[in-house]
Structure formats: C-alpha cells, structure tokens
Write a protein that holds these residues in place. Structure first.
Motif, mmCIF file in Angstrom:
data_model
loop_
_atom_site.group_PDB
_atom_site.id
_atom_site.type_symbol
_atom_site.label_atom_id
_atom_site.label_comp_id
_atom_site.label_asym_id
_atom_site.label_seq_id
_atom_site.Cartn_x
_atom_site.Cartn_y
_atom_site.Cartn_z
ATOM 1 N N ALA A 94 -7.518 -57.272 22.817
ATOM 2 C CA ALA A 94 -7.586 -56.236 23.852
ATOM 3 C C ALA A 94 -6.516 -55.193 23.565
ATOM 4 O O ALA A 94 -5.347 -55.534 23.390
ATOM 5 N N ILE A 95 -6.926 -53.942 23.519
ATOM 6 C CA ILE A 95 -6.022 -52.851 23.139
ATOM 7 C C ILE A 95 -5.865 -51.888 24.311
ATOM 8 O O ILE A 95 -6.858 -51.416 24.875
ATOM 9 N N ALA A 96 -4.604 -51.601 24.662
ATOM 10 C CA ALA A 96 -4.306 -50.720 25.787
ATOM 11 C C ALA A 96 -3.886 -49.338 25.276
ATOM 12 O O ALA A 96 -2.891 -49.219 24.560
ATOM 13 N N VAL A 97 -4.651 -48.330 25.657
ATOM 14 C CA VAL A 97 -4.295 -46.940 25.332
ATOM 15 C C VAL A 97 -3.706 -46.357 26.611
ATOM 16 O O VAL A 97 -4.426 -45.899 27.498
ATOM 17 N N VAL A 98 -2.378 -46.427 26.733
ATOM 18 C CA VAL A 98 -1.694 -46.076 27.978
ATOM 19 C C VAL A 98 -1.219 -44.631 27.910
ATOM 20 O O VAL A 98 -0.476 -44.248 26.998
ATOM 21 N N THR A 99 -1.635 -43.830 28.868
ATOM 22 C CA THR A 99 -1.240 -42.425 28.897
ATOM 23 C C THR A 99 -0.344 -42.139 30.101
ATOM 24 O O THR A 99 -0.470 -42.756 31.154
ATOM 25 N N GLY A 145 7.584 -53.119 28.512
ATOM 26 C CA GLY A 145 8.208 -52.940 29.818
ATOM 27 C C GLY A 145 7.490 -51.939 30.704
ATOM 28 O O GLY A 145 7.996 -51.576 31.769
ATOM 29 N N ILE A 146 6.311 -51.501 30.285
ATOM 30 C CA ILE A 146 5.554 -50.512 31.037
ATOM 31 C C ILE A 146 4.456 -51.185 31.860
ATOM 32 O O ILE A 146 3.651 -51.958 31.325
ATOM 33 N N HIS A 147 4.437 -50.879 33.148
ATOM 34 C CA HIS A 147 3.359 -51.327 34.018
ATOM 35 C C HIS A 147 2.241 -50.289 33.972
ATOM 36 O O HIS A 147 2.501 -49.082 34.070
ATOM 37 N N CYS A 148 1.009 -50.766 33.816
ATOM 38 C CA CYS A 148 -0.116 -49.841 33.769
ATOM 39 C C CYS A 148 -1.315 -50.474 34.454
ATOM 40 O O CYS A 148 -1.315 -51.671 34.770
ATOM 41 N N PHE A 169 -9.142 -50.153 26.111
ATOM 42 C CA PHE A 169 -9.054 -49.759 27.511
ATOM 43 C C PHE A 169 -8.121 -48.553 27.654
ATOM 44 O O PHE A 169 -6.989 -48.573 27.151
ATOM 45 N N LEU A 170 -8.620 -47.519 28.319
ATOM 46 C CA LEU A 170 -7.769 -46.385 28.662
ATOM 47 C C LEU A 170 -7.022 -46.763 29.929
ATOM 48 O O LEU A 170 -7.634 -47.107 30.948
ATOM 49 N N CYS A 171 -5.696 -46.727 29.869
ATOM 50 C CA CYS A 171 -4.867 -47.201 30.977
ATOM 51 C C CYS A 171 -3.961 -46.084 31.501
ATOM 52 O O CYS A 171 -3.532 -45.210 30.748
ATOM 53 N N GLU A 172 -3.669 -46.155 32.783
ATOM 54 C CA GLU A 172 -2.796 -45.191 33.433
ATOM 55 C C GLU A 172 -1.402 -45.790 33.616
ATOM 56 O O GLU A 172 -1.264 -46.958 34.011
ATOM 57 N N TYR A 173 -0.392 -45.011 33.331
ATOM 58 C CA TYR A 173 0.994 -45.426 33.557
ATOM 59 C C TYR A 173 1.254 -45.569 35.051
ATOM 60 O O TYR A 173 0.854 -44.722 35.852
ATOM 61 N N LEU A 174 1.924 -46.644 35.439
ATOM 62 C CA LEU A 174 2.306 -46.842 36.833
ATOM 63 C C LEU A 174 3.808 -46.678 37.034
ATOM 64 O O LEU A 174 4.257 -45.847 37.810
ATOM 65 N N ALA A 189 9.115 -49.140 20.437
ATOM 66 C CA ALA A 189 8.057 -48.787 21.376
ATOM 67 C C ALA A 189 8.423 -47.429 21.944
ATOM 68 O O ALA A 189 9.533 -47.251 22.455
ATOM 69 N N ILE A 190 7.510 -46.469 21.854
ATOM 70 C CA ILE A 190 7.843 -45.092 22.235
ATOM 71 C C ILE A 190 6.638 -44.391 22.865
ATOM 72 O O ILE A 190 5.500 -44.803 22.709
ATOM 73 N N TRP A 191 6.948 -43.314 23.598
ATOM 74 C CA TRP A 191 5.933 -42.369 24.027
ATOM 75 C C TRP A 191 5.842 -41.265 22.987
ATOM 76 O O TRP A 191 6.868 -40.786 22.510
ATOM 77 N N VAL A 192 4.646 -40.869 22.625
ATOM 78 C CA VAL A 192 4.462 -39.717 21.746
ATOM 79 C C VAL A 192 3.424 -38.797 22.376
ATOM 80 O O VAL A 192 2.589 -39.230 23.172
ATOM 81 N N SER A 193 3.491 -37.539 22.007
ATOM 82 C CA SER A 193 2.510 -36.586 22.502
ATOM 83 C C SER A 193 1.115 -36.988 22.024
ATOM 84 O O SER A 193 0.932 -37.413 20.881
ATOM 85 N N ARG A 194 0.133 -36.859 22.882
ATOM 86 C CA ARG A 194 -1.244 -37.149 22.474
ATOM 87 C C ARG A 194 -1.619 -36.351 21.226
ATOM 88 O O ARG A 194 -2.309 -36.857 20.343
ATOM 89 N N ALA A 195 -1.142 -35.104 21.187
ATOM 90 C CA ALA A 195 -1.479 -34.226 20.068
ATOM 91 C C ALA A 195 -0.882 -34.714 18.753
ATOM 92 O O ALA A 195 -1.372 -34.367 17.678
ATOM 93 N N ASP A 196 0.177 -35.534 18.847
ATOM 94 C CA ASP A 196 0.882 -35.992 17.638
ATOM 95 C C ASP A 196 0.514 -37.411 17.230
ATOM 96 O O ASP A 196 1.047 -37.933 16.245
ATOM 97 N N VAL A 197 -0.374 -38.076 17.958
ATOM 98 C CA VAL A 197 -0.631 -39.483 17.698
ATOM 99 C C VAL A 197 -1.166 -39.717 16.287
ATOM 100 O O VAL A 197 -0.871 -40.744 15.660
#
Length: 218
Positions: A94-99, A145-148, A169-174, A189-197
């Motif tokens: 199961a793969i989480a695509v968290v935005t 450490g991210i809840h989604c 699964f497209l997931c929302e950050y909580l 583990a990092i956040w990156v811009s969608r445009a840079d993925v």
C-alpha cells in the motif's frame, strides 16, 4: 531479541541483508565460498550445517541493535510474502501519496529497492485480510511522523520492475512535523514540491494516475 533455533538459507540471507553486505563480503566474513551464500538465497528452506550454525550465531551476536532490527524486519517481510504465496494471493504494498498544499511527502531508502528507486512514497506491506488504506495511513505515520487520511484510491498495478502488486492512495495531510522515524530503513523523509517530484523519482517509474493527481491545479 530474535532467538535463532536453527539457521536456514532464509535466515542466513536475511542476516546478510541486515548487515548490508554483498554475497562476496558476507562469504568472506563467514569464511565460506560465495557460491555457498548464493545457494542459501536459492534454497531458503535448506538447514545449514552445524559448524556454520555456530559461525552464524557469532555473526548475529556481534551485530549491533540496528542490524538486529533490520534482520527481524527482513524475516517479517519474507514471512508475509510466504503467507500471501501460500494463500494464492500475490504480495501487495500500500502506497501513500500524501499532499500538503503544493507539497508531497517522500522518503529516501537506505538500500535500493528492487525497482531501482531510492526516493519513494511511504509504503507498507499489506498482510492477508488487512485493509490497504489503513496500512497506507499507518505506515506513513510510522515512517515519517505525519498523520494523514485517505482521500482517493488512485488504482492498482503490478510494478514494472519489482513485480509487486502496488495499491496507491492519494492522502491528505492532517497534522505532524515530518521526521525520519524509521532510521533503520530510511535515510530521510521530506516534503518536496509536487512540481519537483520527478527530480527525485523518475517520471517513467511513477504510476500515471499518481502523476495526474500531483499535477492537478489546487
């Protein structure tokens, strides 16, 4: 701590992986031929000789705690794969695509995945009977450490390189601050811009519905 009553090809191979050694390096450490180590990979059920049982005991006892943790996780992953095979169900991840706004969450694996990818979206093995969406959410928290929460199921495919069934699964950050909680498996583990993925994960390796979801205008 894992207690090894009997070393088999599966256990020895798991120890090699946990130690992050090549077959040649592992053979050199144990004082055996490389073909012996290769045979353990080919025959995971083989029971290793008594003399080598003692050698493997020593190698395991000398390993640090991080290595022993990787060893246990490697065995758990193997057992899950075997259970799926026995039940006639292929291994599923199961793969989480968290935005979060214009960003997406990714992790950097310590070891190259069978797919050849280092940067990935958080993921976890789905055991028989477990809901894939719950696994995606749980593993995201455990790794970063991210809840989604799951927003949309993006689809399912057999990965073109690893051959594993992948459910996306497209997931929302909580809530939560991103951190590398699984230091034995991940480097970061990092956040990156969608445009840079696609600078981190090759475009041709990203499931097309995931790309479309990331490219949508907010």
């Amino acid at each position: 701590m894992e207690v090894i009553d009997q070393w088999t090809g599966q256990y020895a191979s798991a120890l090699q992986t946990a130690l992050r050694l090549t077959q040649s390096e592992f053979a050199g450490q144990l004082g055996v031929a490389r073909r012996t180590v290769a045979a353990w990979h080919e025959r995971p059920d083989v029971v290793i000789s008594t003399e080598l049982q003692r050698v493997l005991d020593t190698a395991y006892e000398r390993a640090n705690e991080a290595t022993k943790l990787r060893f246990v996780r490697q065995l758990q992953a193997s057992d899950a794969a075997e259970a799926n095979a026995d039940s006639g169900v292929a291994l599923t991840v199961a793969i989480a695509v968290v935005t979060k706004g214009s960003d997406v969450l990714i992790v950097c694996r310590r070891e190259v995945d069978p797919s050849g990818i280092t940067w990935q979206f958080p993921a976890g093995i789905v055991k028989p009977g477990a809901p894939s969406n719950a696994v995606a959410v749980r593993e995201t928290l455990a790794e970063t450490g991210i809840h989604c929460s799951v927003h949309t199921r993006l689809g399912r495919r057999v990965h073109p390189r690893s051959g594993v069934n992948c459910e996306y699964f497209l997931c929302e950050y909580l809530t939560g601050t991103v951190e590398n909680r699984d230091v034995s498996e991940n480097l970061d583990a990092i956040w990156v811009s969608r445009a840079d993925v696609t600078r981190f994960i090759s475009r041709d390796m990203i499931y097309p519905p995931v790309l479309r979801a990331l490219e949508e205008v907010q």
